[in-house]
Write a protein that holds these residues in place. Structure first.
Motif, short mmCIF file in Angstrom:
data_model
loop_
_atom_site.label_atom_id
_atom_site.label_comp_id
_atom_site.label_asym_id
_atom_site.label_seq_id
_atom_site.Cartn_x
_atom_site.Cartn_y
_atom_site.Cartn_z
N ALA A 154 0.84 -1.20 0.00
CA ALA A 154 0.00 0.00 0.00
C ALA A 154 0.88 1.25 0.00
CB ALA A 154 -0.90 0.00 1.23
N PRO A 155 0.44 2.27 -0.72
CA PRO A 155 1.24 3.49 -0.72
C PRO A 155 1.38 4.05 0.69
CG PRO A 155 -0.87 3.82 -1.85
CD PRO A 155 -0.76 2.37 -1.54
N ARG A 156 2.57 4.46 0.99
CA ARG A 156 2.89 4.89 2.34
C ARG A 156 2.13 6.14 2.79
NH1 ARG A 156 6.77 3.12 6.36
NH2 ARG A 156 5.54 1.28 6.68
N LYS A 157 2.22 7.13 1.95
CA LYS A 157 1.82 8.47 2.36
C LYS A 157 0.30 8.60 2.50
CE LYS A 157 3.30 12.56 3.34
NZ LYS A 157 3.90 12.77 4.60
N LYS A 158 -0.40 8.05 1.54
CA LYS A 158 -1.85 8.25 1.54
C LYS A 158 -2.52 7.43 2.64
CE LYS A 158 -4.93 9.43 -1.11
NZ LYS A 158 -6.05 9.33 -2.01
N SER A 159 -3.58 7.96 3.16
CA SER A 159 -4.26 7.23 4.21
C SER A 159 -5.03 6.08 3.57
CB SER A 159 -5.19 8.17 4.95
OG SER A 159 -6.50 8.01 4.55
N ARG A 160 -5.00 4.93 4.24
CA ARG A 160 -5.53 3.73 3.62
C ARG A 160 -6.99 3.52 3.97
NH1 ARG A 160 -2.87 -0.83 5.31
NH2 ARG A 160 -3.45 -0.10 7.36
N ARG A 197 -15.18 14.05 9.09
CA ARG A 197 -13.72 14.07 8.99
C ARG A 197 -13.20 12.74 8.43
NH1 ARG A 197 -11.11 14.59 14.71
NH2 ARG A 197 -12.24 12.64 14.85
N SER A 198 -13.77 11.60 8.90
CA SER A 198 -13.34 10.29 8.41
C SER A 198 -13.71 10.12 6.95
CB SER A 198 -14.00 9.17 9.20
OG SER A 198 -13.96 9.44 10.56
N LEU A 199 -14.91 10.55 6.61
CA LEU A 199 -15.39 10.40 5.24
C LEU A 199 -14.47 11.18 4.29
CD1 LEU A 199 -17.96 9.16 3.84
CD2 LEU A 199 -18.84 11.48 3.79
N LEU A 200 -14.09 12.39 4.69
CA LEU A 200 -13.29 13.25 3.82
C LEU A 200 -11.82 12.85 3.77
CD1 LEU A 200 -14.74 16.80 4.48
CD2 LEU A 200 -14.79 15.52 2.35
N SER A 201 -11.38 12.02 4.73
CA SER A 201 -9.98 11.61 4.70
C SER A 201 -9.72 10.71 3.49
CB SER A 201 -9.59 10.91 5.99
OG SER A 201 -10.16 9.62 6.03
N GLY A 202 -10.79 10.29 2.83
CA GLY A 202 -10.64 9.61 1.55
C GLY A 202 -10.32 8.14 1.65
N GLY A 203 -10.14 7.63 2.89
CA GLY A 203 -9.79 6.23 3.05
C GLY A 203 -10.97 5.32 2.72
N LEU A 212 -9.27 18.08 8.66
CA LEU A 212 -7.96 17.54 9.08
C LEU A 212 -7.39 16.49 8.12
CD1 LEU A 212 -5.74 17.39 11.30
CD2 LEU A 212 -7.07 15.55 12.33
N GLY A 213 -8.22 15.51 7.76
CA GLY A 213 -7.74 14.43 6.90
C GLY A 213 -7.29 14.94 5.54
N LEU A 214 -8.08 15.84 4.98
CA LEU A 214 -7.73 16.42 3.67
C LEU A 214 -6.42 17.18 3.77
CD1 LEU A 214 -11.24 17.80 2.66
CD2 LEU A 214 -9.97 16.05 1.44
#
Lengths: 256, 268
Positions: free
Chosen positions: B80-86, B156-162, B108-110
């Motif tokens: 899995a890519p390191r940087k992006k949140s999974r 916040r969780s939804l927008l973190s894109g994971g 925050l997540g964005l």
């Protein structure tokens, strides 16, 4: 406004009462002025020496502020360092705690031995007094940062830098201000003590000379100014704190 | 293996042979397998203290499994890519930053994934009305009710894109009335976004009401999960808990958890 009056009024009346009692008692019982001068004499002495006292006041205030600023720089740096490296924390934190058993007053003459009679010995005594509350309270502020927020940020891919700047640092601010408020009040005492131990000017020197000459009213006017200085510093920090933390919940609601 | 799978067949999350125990503590999971399809709402039902939160921490990558593999969207953890949140993690407590406004908490997540502050705020503003948070942009967390705080946390969780979203008993700290309201609200929001969700709870009603599939952990250590399809029609609302099919399903689940009079009688 009404609420403000309600909080300020009782203490004001009490102070005025005490002042009146002081004036009355010293007059009626004819207390010698080197034991307890009349309050009115203290104010007269304050007024008569206003230019001299003003100069001493500014000098002592400068020493306190400079020492305080250096203490903040060193104390916060040490706190950050201990936060970053657990080895530093395990090494330094117990030492800093244990250092509080050393009577600072007894240590202060060493500062004069090292830095001479100039301004730096005074500043170093101020640092001795104020470093501890700033370093320890800031460090505790870091430690009490909500671990849940940190974990959440990690799941969002936060870097170490992000974690420090966006989580640890804002979390430590209330602790830092608690330390700074304590430090601000005692910095004045530190500066005055530094002056006592050897110096040419400053309110510490002024009160010491006055007491050598048994001039009670001059001693009291110096002490009065020192207290006012401490109160001013404390209120300034409190104002700064309320500005910086304005949007957060008042501390008694923080855990709601 | 990964290459020949088509997108449709790729589960959003699959766990293979997962084992984990606390250091010098009890074994929590032993060779556990389960998977979640993309766009599916799955509830994980387990008694308190069974290690639900630990499972979330494993899936979120906060702790490493002793053995086994956690595959997200076809990429195993190591690839899995390191940087992006999974994954999108919503913790049990809202964990809002007391020094940030609603707007900046939700962003925050964005912000952490490198989106500019302005763009992050724009995206939050767009979603605030559907989250019932209109006009609260500049409010601080302590000025919000418990339900509103959970909504900000969910946003916040939804927008973190994971993907998937892991929700760890998000409503357990709310009072019963607020809770029912939040469950209905989550159903609505989910209809709009159709995200893959893994929802952990110890409340049978909540699990059945919200999800397409309920996984029940009844053994300890957890080595397998019993599966119940929830065939109730969508969109649902709170009245679904009164449907006979709901009650029948609930009875089955309770039996598995060993909570019905029949099993308590000691016949088994």
């Amino acid at each position: 406004m009404k609420k403000q009056i309600k909080t300020v009024l009782p203490v004001t009346i009490f102070i005025l009462l005490l002042a009146a009692l002081w004036e009355l008692a010293t007059t009626v019982f004819e207390v010698p002025h080197f034991i307890l001068p009349r309050l009115s004499d203290v104010f007269i002495s304050l007024w008569e020496n206003r230019t001299l006292l003003g100069r001493h006041f500014v000098l002592t205030l400068g020493e306190a502020l400079l020492g305080l600023a250096l203490s903040v720089a060193v104390g916060v740096s040490v706190a950050i360092w201990m936060e970053r490296f657990s080895l530093a924390k395990r090494t330094l934190y117990p030492l800093i705690m244990a250092s509080q058993t050393i009577p600072i007053i007894a240590l202060s003459p060493i500062m004069v031995m090292w830095f001479g009679y100039g301004i730096w010995s005074k500043i170093s005594v101020v640092i001795l007094f104020t470093f501890f509350p700033i370093a320890v309270n800031t460090s505790d502020g870091f430690r009490t940062a909500d671990p849940g927020i940190g974990e959440l940020m990690k799941t969002m891919g936060a870097s170490k830098r992000d974690l420090f700047l966006k989580w640890k640092l804002p979390s430590a601010l209330p602790g830092f201000f608690t330390g700074l408020k304590l430090a601000a009040t005692i910095s004045v005492g530190g500066a005055a003590l530094g002056e006592w131990l050897g110096g040419e000017s400053g309110l510490g020197v002024y009160t010491k000379r006055a007491s050598n000459m048994l001039r009670g009213e001059a001693v009291f006017s110096g002490v009065l100014l020192l207290s006012i200085m401490g109160i001013i510093l404390f209120l300034t920090v409190r104002w700064l704190e309320s500005r910086v933390l304005a949007k957060r919940a008042p501390s008694d609601e923080a855990d709601k | 293996m990964n290459e020949i799978r088509t997108n449709k067949a790729t589960p959003a999350l699959s766990v293979r042979g997962l084992s984990y125990s606390f250091p010098e503590g009890p074994v929590l999971f032993e060779k556990l397998d389960f998977s979640i399809r993309a766009g599916e709402f799955v509830a994980l039902l387990a008694p308190s203290g069974a290690g639900k939160t630990t499972l979330f921490r494993l899936l979120a990558g906060l702790v490493k499994p002793a053995a086994g593999e956690i595959v997200l969207g076809g990429l195993s953890e190591s690839k899995a890519p390191r940087k992006k949140s999974r994954i999108g993690y919503m913790p049990q407590r809202d964990c809002l930053m007391p020094w940030r406004s609603v707007l900046d908490n939700a962003a925050l997540g964005l912000e952490l994934s490198g989106v500019s502050r302005q763009e992050a705020r724009r995206q939050v503003r767009e979603l605030l009305p559907s989250f019932g948070l209109e006009g609260t942009e500049e409010k601080m967390p302590h000025e919000l009710s418990g339900g509103m705080r959970q909504r900000v946390s969910f946003l916040r969780s939804l927008l973190s894109g994971g993907d998937p979203l892991l929700l760890d008993e998000p409503f357990s700290a709310l009072d019963a009335m607020t809770r029912a309201g939040m469950q209905e609200w989550l159903l609505q929001i989910w209809e709009q976004h159709r995200k893959t969700v893994l929802f952990i709870t110890h409340d049978v009603d909540e699990a059945l009401l919200l999800s397409d599939r309920v996984l029940v952990a009844s053994s300890s250590p957890i080595s397998s999960l019993l599966e119940f399809e929830v065939a109730l029609p969508r969109p649902r609302d709170y009245s679904a808990v009164l449907e006979p099919s709901f009650i029948q399903l609930k009875r089955q689940v309770l039996e598995q958890l060993g909570r019905t009079p029949a099993t308590r009688g000691g016949i088994v």
